[in-house]
Design a protein around this motif. Structure first.
Motif, PDB file in Angstrom:
ATOM      1  N   MET A  25      50.707  57.001  39.544  1.00  0.00           N
ATOM      2  CA  MET A  25      51.229  57.237  38.199  1.00  0.00           C
ATOM      3  C   MET A  25      50.612  56.245  37.217  1.00  0.00           C
ATOM      4  N   LYS A  26      50.286  56.738  36.031  1.00  0.00           N
ATOM      5  CA  LYS A  26      49.693  55.863  35.030  1.00  0.00           C
ATOM      6  C   LYS A  26      50.833  55.106  34.339  1.00  0.00           C
ATOM      7  N   SER A  27      50.792  53.803  34.398  1.00  0.00           N
ATOM      8  CA  SER A  27      51.832  53.042  33.716  1.00  0.00           C
ATOM      9  C   SER A  27      51.218  51.792  33.120  1.00  0.00           C
ATOM     10  N   GLY A  28      51.954  51.164  32.200  1.00  0.00           N
ATOM     11  CA  GLY A  28      51.442  49.951  31.566  1.00  0.00           C
ATOM     12  C   GLY A  28      50.579  50.262  30.367  1.00  0.00           C
ATOM     13  N   ASP A  29      49.951  49.221  29.848  1.00  0.00           N
ATOM     14  CA  ASP A  29      49.162  49.355  28.622  1.00  0.00           C
ATOM     15  C   ASP A  29      47.715  49.721  28.903  1.00  0.00           C
ATOM     16  N   ALA A  30      47.254  49.490  30.113  1.00  0.00           N
ATOM     17  CA  ALA A  30      45.867  49.797  30.467  1.00  0.00           C
ATOM     18  C   ALA A  30      45.745  49.839  31.980  1.00  0.00           C
ATOM     19  N   ARG A  31      44.681  50.469  32.431  1.00  0.00           N
ATOM     20  CA  ARG A  31      44.476  50.616  33.872  1.00  0.00           C
ATOM     21  C   ARG A  31      43.082  50.138  34.268  1.00  0.00           C
ATOM     22  N   VAL A  32      43.042  49.353  35.336  1.00  0.00           N
ATOM     23  CA  VAL A  32      41.773  48.813  35.846  1.00  0.00           C
ATOM     24  C   VAL A  32      41.629  49.206  37.311  1.00  0.00           C
ATOM     25  N   ALA A  33      40.498  49.796  37.678  1.00  0.00           N
ATOM     26  CA  ALA A  33      40.271  50.205  39.067  1.00  0.00           C
ATOM     27  C   ALA A  33      39.321  49.231  39.761  1.00  0.00           C
ATOM     28  N   LEU A  34      39.674  48.879  40.979  1.00  0.00           N
ATOM     29  CA  LEU A  34      38.832  48.002  41.804  1.00  0.00           C
ATOM     30  C   LEU A  34      37.977  48.859  42.723  1.00  0.00           C
ATOM     31  N   ILE A  35      36.685  48.861  42.463  1.00  0.00           N
ATOM     32  CA  ILE A  35      35.772  49.680  43.255  1.00  0.00           C
ATOM     33  C   ILE A  35      34.839  48.759  44.031  1.00  0.00           C
ATOM     34  N   GLY A  36      34.609  49.072  45.290  1.00  0.00           N
ATOM     35  CA  GLY A  36      33.677  48.257  46.064  1.00  0.00           C
ATOM     36  C   GLY A  36      33.564  48.704  47.498  1.00  0.00           C
ATOM     37  N   PHE A  37      32.575  48.180  48.178  1.00  0.00           N
ATOM     38  CA  PHE A  37      32.406  48.466  49.603  1.00  0.00           C
ATOM     39  C   PHE A  37      33.549  47.818  50.386  1.00  0.00           C
ATOM     40  N   PRO A  38      33.736  48.203  51.629  1.00  0.00           N
ATOM     41  CA  PRO A  38      34.806  47.600  52.431  1.00  0.00           C
ATOM     42  C   PRO A  38      34.624  46.086  52.581  1.00  0.00           C
ATOM     43  N   SER A  39      35.759  45.404  52.634  1.00  0.00           N
ATOM     44  CA  SER A  39      35.801  43.959  52.933  1.00  0.00           C
ATOM     45  C   SER A  39      35.106  43.036  51.936  1.00  0.00           C
ATOM     46  N   VAL A  40      34.988  43.483  50.687  1.00  0.00           N
ATOM     47  CA  VAL A  40      34.436  42.574  49.669  1.00  0.00           C
ATOM     48  C   VAL A  40      35.522  41.670  49.080  1.00  0.00           C
ATOM     49  N   GLY A  41      36.815  42.036  49.338  1.00  0.00           N
ATOM     50  CA  GLY A  41      37.916  41.193  48.877  1.00  0.00           C
ATOM     51  C   GLY A  41      38.785  41.823  47.804  1.00  0.00           C
ATOM     52  N   LYS A  42      38.782  43.144  47.723  1.00  0.00           N
ATOM     53  CA  LYS A  42      39.574  43.830  46.689  1.00  0.00           C
ATOM     54  C   LYS A  42      41.078  43.569  46.866  1.00  0.00           C
ATOM     55  N   SER A  43      41.544  43.708  48.095  1.00  0.00           N
ATOM     56  CA  SER A  43      42.982  43.523  48.345  1.00  0.00           C
ATOM     57  C   SER A  43      43.392  42.066  48.184  1.00  0.00           C
ATOM     58  N   THR A  44      42.525  41.168  48.602  1.00  0.00           N
ATOM     59  CA  THR A  44      42.795  39.744  48.424  1.00  0.00           C
ATOM     60  C   THR A  44      42.968  39.459  46.933  1.00  0.00           C
ATOM     61  N   PHE A  45      42.118  40.053  46.128  1.00  0.00           N
ATOM     62  CA  PHE A  45      42.154  39.881  44.675  1.00  0.00           C
ATOM     63  C   PHE A  45      43.457  40.419  44.085  1.00  0.00           C
ATOM     64  N   LEU A  46      43.849  41.626  44.501  1.00  0.00           N
ATOM     65  CA  LEU A  46      45.098  42.209  43.975  1.00  0.00           C
ATOM     66  C   LEU A  46      46.287  41.314  44.315  1.00  0.00           C
ATOM     67  N   SER A  47      46.319  40.836  45.545  1.00  0.00           N
ATOM     68  CA  SER A  47      47.446  39.996  45.968  1.00  0.00           C
ATOM     69  C   SER A  47      47.489  38.684  45.191  1.00  0.00           C
ATOM     70  N   LEU A  48      46.327  38.182  44.784  1.00  0.00           N
ATOM     71  CA  LEU A  48      46.270  36.940  44.012  1.00  0.00           C
ATOM     72  C   LEU A  48      46.707  37.125  42.566  1.00  0.00           C
ATOM     73  N   MET A  49      46.296  38.246  41.967  1.00  0.00           N
ATOM     74  CA  MET A  49      46.482  38.435  40.526  1.00  0.00           C
ATOM     75  C   MET A  49      47.817  39.081  40.160  1.00  0.00           C
ATOM     76  N   THR A  50      48.457  39.748  41.116  1.00  0.00           N
ATOM     77  CA  THR A  50      49.697  40.460  40.811  1.00  0.00           C
ATOM     78  C   THR A  50      50.780  40.037  41.803  1.00  0.00           C
ATOM     79  N   SER A  51      51.996  40.511  41.561  1.00  0.00           N
ATOM     80  CA  SER A  51      53.070  40.173  42.494  1.00  0.00           C
ATOM     81  C   SER A  51      53.135  41.163  43.657  1.00  0.00           C
ATOM     82  N   THR A  52      52.183  42.097  43.675  1.00  0.00           N
ATOM     83  CA  THR A  52      52.122  43.056  44.786  1.00  0.00           C
ATOM     84  C   THR A  52      51.258  42.473  45.902  1.00  0.00           C
ATOM     85  N   ALA A  53      51.700  42.656  47.140  1.00  0.00           N
ATOM     86  CA  ALA A  53      50.889  42.193  48.272  1.00  0.00           C
ATOM     87  C   ALA A  53      50.166  43.398  48.862  1.00  0.00           C
ATOM     88  N   SER A  54      48.859  43.295  48.971  1.00  0.00           N
ATOM     89  CA  SER A  54      48.086  44.358  49.593  1.00  0.00           C
ATOM     90  C   SER A  54      47.402  43.760  50.816  1.00  0.00           C
TER      91      SER A  54
END
Ligand SMILES: Nc1nc2c(ncn2[C@@H]2O[C@H](COP(=O)(O)OP(=O)(O)OP(=O)(O)O)[C@@H](O)[C@H]2O)c(=O)[nH]1
Ligand SMILES: [K+]
Ligand SMILES: [Mg+2]
Length: 307
Positions: free
Chosen positions: A1-30
């Motif tokens: 679902m689209k929510s918030g003021d803007a949306r940013v997508a994390l695109i990349g090959f496997p294991s580049v650190g996308k989930s690590t990044f999300l867990s660091l920047m937000t209160s969501t753990a991936s």
């Protein structure tokens, strides 16, 4: 679902650190792990920055051939299309080839990164043949070539006006339509694993930021850059006879109108709207009386007058 003021997508090959990044920047753990394809679905998180809620989407790693439906690539790319900015996350220890492969995948589904929509007026007609004009000297296209391309697409009647020295590919983008033009930040992660010289070289590349999620390096700078690329419009409201409220901005996407502001304040405000007074760069005079269709600019102040 689209929510918030803007949306940013994390695109990349496997294991580049996308989930690590999300867990660091937000209160969501991936979940993050050293094996590839740890993330199998879209995980949304929220970055709160300068009063805005920015939705950050952690996505499965994509591989070559994603656009043709390999892996979960097609779904990932569909999500990328709906975002306001793409963060292309790259492993700083791996070569540049990962970047060009991903760019090609996105390119092949009509996503144009860090490019402006070509300034070409194009209108198919019922008859009259092809009328071709340009306001600038063209070095990449000619009337003949434009005609050939149009015939390729079975278009025999149209008005074409080049206002810019575009390439044949850019002209095709205009004919085909359905292209999305999107800012992209290239984020090189894992700089803790490379030499200072390498870090320096990557950091100087256009549209690029170097980080280390592992050592929490340069994340503040990345946020600043992301904010710049999102180019959101902050609007301040003011009540009659009072000072503007600079503590609580209304955050909108670029090109938002007075009507968008009304909707954000209250669902029914637009229907009771008489006029608005606006101070700022979007008006010639400060204040200026404007209607619902007036386009707001960053840091404008608005006072709405009801019927
Ligand atoms: N050295 C180093 N390792 C990192 C860094 N960031 C993440 N990692 C490691 O890289 C591995 C992969 O991280 P993930 O966050 O799972 O990567 P991902 O891109 O989400 O991977 P998929 O979901 O499988 O596509 C993990 O072992 C992380 O601990 C970093 O800055 N430096
Ligand atoms: K992983
Ligand atoms: Mg992941």
């Amino acid at each position: 679902m689209k929510s918030g003021d803007a949306r940013v997508a994390l695109i990349g090959f496997p294991s580049v650190g996308k989930s690590t990044f999300l867990s660091l920047m937000t209160s969501t753990a991936s979940e993050a792990a050293s094996y590839e394809f740890t993330t199998l679905t879209c995980i949304p998180g929220v970055i709160e920055y300068k009063g805005a809620n920015i939705q950050l989407l952690d996505l499965p790693g994509i591989i070559e051939g994603a656009a043709q439906g390999k892996g979960r690539g097609r779904q990932v790319i569909a999500v990328a299309r709906t975002s306001d900015v793409v963060i292309m996350m790259l492993d700083a220890t791996k070569g540049e080839v990962q970047r060009s492969l991903l760019e090609r995948e996105l390119e092949s589904v009509g996503i144009r990164l860090n490019k402006c929509k070509p300034n070409i007026y194009f209108k198919p007609k019922k008859g009259g043949g092809i009328s071709f004009n340009s306001t600038v000297t063209l070095t990449q296209c000619s009337e003949k070539l434009v005609q050939l391309i149009l015939h390729e697409y079975k278009i025999f009647n149209a008005e074409v006006l080049f206002r810019e020295d575009c390439s044949p590919d850019e002209f095709i983008d205009v004919i085909v339509g359905n292209r999305v033009y999107m800012p992209c930040l290239y984020v090189y992660n894992k700089i803790d694993q490379i030499s200072m010289e390498e870090v320096d070289r990557l950091a100087r590349r256009p549209n690029s930021v170097v980080i280390s999620c592992g050592m929490k390096l340069n994340l503040d700078y990345l946020l600043e850059k992301l904010w710049e690329y999102l180019a959101l419009t902050c609007i301040y409201t003011k009540k009659r006879g009072q000072r503007p409220d600079f503590t609580d901005a209304i955050i909108l996407r670029k090109g938002a109108s007075v009507e968008h502001v009304c909707h954000r304040i209250h669902r029914t405000l637009a229907s009771q709207f008489k006029y608005a007074l606006v101070w700022g760069t979007s008006t010639k005079y400060s204040p200026q009386r404007v209607g619902l269709t007036h386009l707001m600019e960053h840091e404008d102040v608005i006072q709405i007058v009801k019927k």
